[in-house]
Design a protein around this motif. Sequence first.
Motif, PDB file in Angstrom:
ATOM      1  N   PRO A  67       1.670 -32.060 -35.248  1.00 37.21           N
ATOM      2  CA  PRO A  67       1.296 -32.450 -33.893  1.00 37.21           C
ATOM      3  C   PRO A  67      -0.095 -31.912 -33.566  1.00 37.21           C
ATOM      4  O   PRO A  67      -0.569 -30.979 -34.209  1.00 37.21           O
ATOM      5  CB  PRO A  67       2.368 -31.788 -33.024  1.00 37.21           C
ATOM      6  CG  PRO A  67       2.943 -30.700 -33.849  1.00 37.21           C
ATOM      7  CD  PRO A  67       2.739 -31.084 -35.280  1.00 37.21           C
ATOM      8  N   PRO A  68      -0.762 -32.469 -32.585  1.00 38.26           N
ATOM      9  CA  PRO A  68      -2.107 -31.990 -32.249  1.00 38.26           C
ATOM     10  C   PRO A  68      -2.059 -30.553 -31.729  1.00 38.26           C
ATOM     11  O   PRO A  68      -1.052 -30.099 -31.205  1.00 38.26           O
ATOM     12  CB  PRO A  68      -2.575 -32.962 -31.170  1.00 38.26           C
ATOM     13  CG  PRO A  68      -1.346 -33.596 -30.648  1.00 38.26           C
ATOM     14  CD  PRO A  68      -0.338 -33.562 -31.747  1.00 38.26           C
ATOM     15  N   LEU A  72       0.658 -28.036 -29.290  1.00 39.66           N
ATOM     16  CA  LEU A  72       1.209 -26.753 -29.735  1.00 39.66           C
ATOM     17  C   LEU A  72       0.826 -25.632 -28.788  1.00 39.66           C
ATOM     18  O   LEU A  72       1.652 -24.788 -28.433  1.00 39.66           O
ATOM     19  CB  LEU A  72       0.717 -26.426 -31.147  1.00 39.66           C
ATOM     20  CG  LEU A  72       1.270 -27.274 -32.280  1.00 39.66           C
ATOM     21  CD1 LEU A  72       0.575 -26.928 -33.587  1.00 39.66           C
ATOM     22  CD2 LEU A  72       2.760 -27.053 -32.412  1.00 39.66           C
ATOM     23  N   LEU A  73      -0.434 -25.622 -28.373  1.00 40.77           N
ATOM     24  CA  LEU A  73      -0.886 -24.588 -27.451  1.00 40.77           C
ATOM     25  C   LEU A  73      -0.180 -24.696 -26.108  1.00 40.77           C
ATOM     26  O   LEU A  73       0.219 -23.681 -25.527  1.00 40.77           O
ATOM     27  CB  LEU A  73      -2.404 -24.679 -27.260  1.00 40.77           C
ATOM     28  CG  LEU A  73      -3.243 -24.323 -28.479  1.00 40.77           C
ATOM     29  CD1 LEU A  73      -4.712 -24.586 -28.196  1.00 40.77           C
ATOM     30  CD2 LEU A  73      -3.029 -22.880 -28.870  1.00 40.77           C
ATOM     31  N   GLN A  74       0.013 -25.904 -25.617  1.00 41.26           N
ATOM     32  CA  GLN A  74       0.703 -26.084 -24.347  1.00 41.26           C
ATOM     33  C   GLN A  74       2.149 -25.622 -24.442  1.00 41.26           C
ATOM     34  O   GLN A  74       2.681 -25.007 -23.520  1.00 41.26           O
ATOM     35  CB  GLN A  74       0.640 -27.554 -23.896  1.00 41.26           C
ATOM     36  CG  GLN A  74       1.163 -27.771 -22.493  1.00 41.26           C
ATOM     37  CD  GLN A  74       0.390 -26.978 -21.455  1.00 41.26           C
ATOM     38  OE1 GLN A  74      -0.829 -26.960 -21.447  1.00 41.26           O
ATOM     39  NE2 GLN A  74       1.108 -26.301 -20.582  1.00 41.26           N
ATOM     40  N   ALA A  75       2.789 -25.889 -25.574  1.00 40.74           N
ATOM     41  CA  ALA A  75       4.168 -25.433 -25.766  1.00 40.74           C
ATOM     42  C   ALA A  75       4.236 -23.908 -25.769  1.00 40.74           C
ATOM     43  O   ALA A  75       5.143 -23.318 -25.164  1.00 40.74           O
ATOM     44  CB  ALA A  75       4.726 -25.993 -27.076  1.00 40.74           C
ATOM     45  N   LEU A  80       5.469 -18.772 -22.989  1.00 40.09           N
ATOM     46  CA  LEU A  80       5.029 -17.470 -22.477  1.00 40.09           C
ATOM     47  C   LEU A  80       5.184 -17.378 -20.966  1.00 40.09           C
ATOM     48  O   LEU A  80       5.559 -16.323 -20.439  1.00 40.09           O
ATOM     49  CB  LEU A  80       3.578 -17.208 -22.889  1.00 40.09           C
ATOM     50  CG  LEU A  80       3.361 -16.958 -24.379  1.00 40.09           C
ATOM     51  CD1 LEU A  80       1.879 -16.880 -24.697  1.00 40.09           C
ATOM     52  CD2 LEU A  80       4.057 -15.692 -24.821  1.00 40.09           C
ATOM     53  N   GLU A  81       4.920 -18.472 -20.252  1.00 44.66           N
ATOM     54  CA  GLU A  81       5.094 -18.460 -18.798  1.00 44.66           C
ATOM     55  C   GLU A  81       6.560 -18.252 -18.422  1.00 44.66           C
ATOM     56  O   GLU A  81       6.861 -17.530 -17.477  1.00 44.66           O
ATOM     57  CB  GLU A  81       4.566 -19.758 -18.187  1.00 44.66           C
ATOM     58  CG  GLU A  81       3.051 -19.818 -18.122  1.00 44.66           C
ATOM     59  CD  GLU A  81       2.528 -21.146 -17.599  1.00 44.66           C
ATOM     60  OE1 GLU A  81       3.292 -22.134 -17.570  1.00 44.66           O
ATOM     61  OE2 GLU A  81       1.342 -21.188 -17.234  1.00 44.66           O
ATOM     62  N   SER A  82       7.473 -18.846 -19.179  1.00 44.45           N
ATOM     63  CA  SER A  82       8.891 -18.643 -18.881  1.00 44.45           C
ATOM     64  C   SER A  82       9.295 -17.199 -19.160  1.00 44.45           C
ATOM     65  O   SER A  82      10.096 -16.618 -18.417  1.00 44.45           O
ATOM     66  CB  SER A  82       9.763 -19.617 -19.686  1.00 44.45           C
ATOM     67  OG  SER A  82       9.723 -19.304 -21.054  1.00 44.45           O
TER      68      SER A  82
END
Length: 143
Positions: A67-68, A72-75, A80-82
Motif C-alpha cells: 500500500p502507499p 501506512l502512516l495514516q494507519a 497512536l491517537e487511540s
Amino acid sequence: MQISLNQASKECGKAKSTISKAIKTGHLSAEKQDNGRYKIDTAELFRVFPKQQVTGNDDQLRTPSAPPKNDLLQAKIDELESKVDMLQDNISDLKEDREDLRTQRDKWQHQATNLLPDHSQRGQNAARGGFFGLFQGKRTPKN
C-alpha cells in the motif's frame, strides 16, 4: 536502450537521488557522458529496481502488493491517537483514585486521633516533674 537519470526515475518510480546513489555505490552500472550526465541501460535499471505497475492515473505509481506510504502512516497515526486517548483515560482514572485515597486517609487519620487519650494533663504533670519528679523533689504526691 539507454535512458537519462530523469527518465529512469520516472520509469521505475524511484527518486533521482536513489538511482544516483545506486550508481555511485556500484549497485547499478551506468555510462557517464562527457557532460557529467549518466546514461542507464533499461535492462540494468529494471534488474536493480523492478518496474512498477501503474494503477489509476499515470502520476501515481504503486507496487501491487504494497500500500502507499501515506496510507501506512495514516494507519500508524490513528493507532497512536487511540493509544493516547486510552492513556489519558487511565490518567484521569488514576487521579480520581488518588483523590479518593486521600479522602479515606484523612477520615482514618481523624478517627485515629479521636481514639488517642487526651494528653493535655500530661503536659501539666511533665512540668511538675511527672512520676519521677516525686523522687527528685519536683512534685508532691496527691492526697
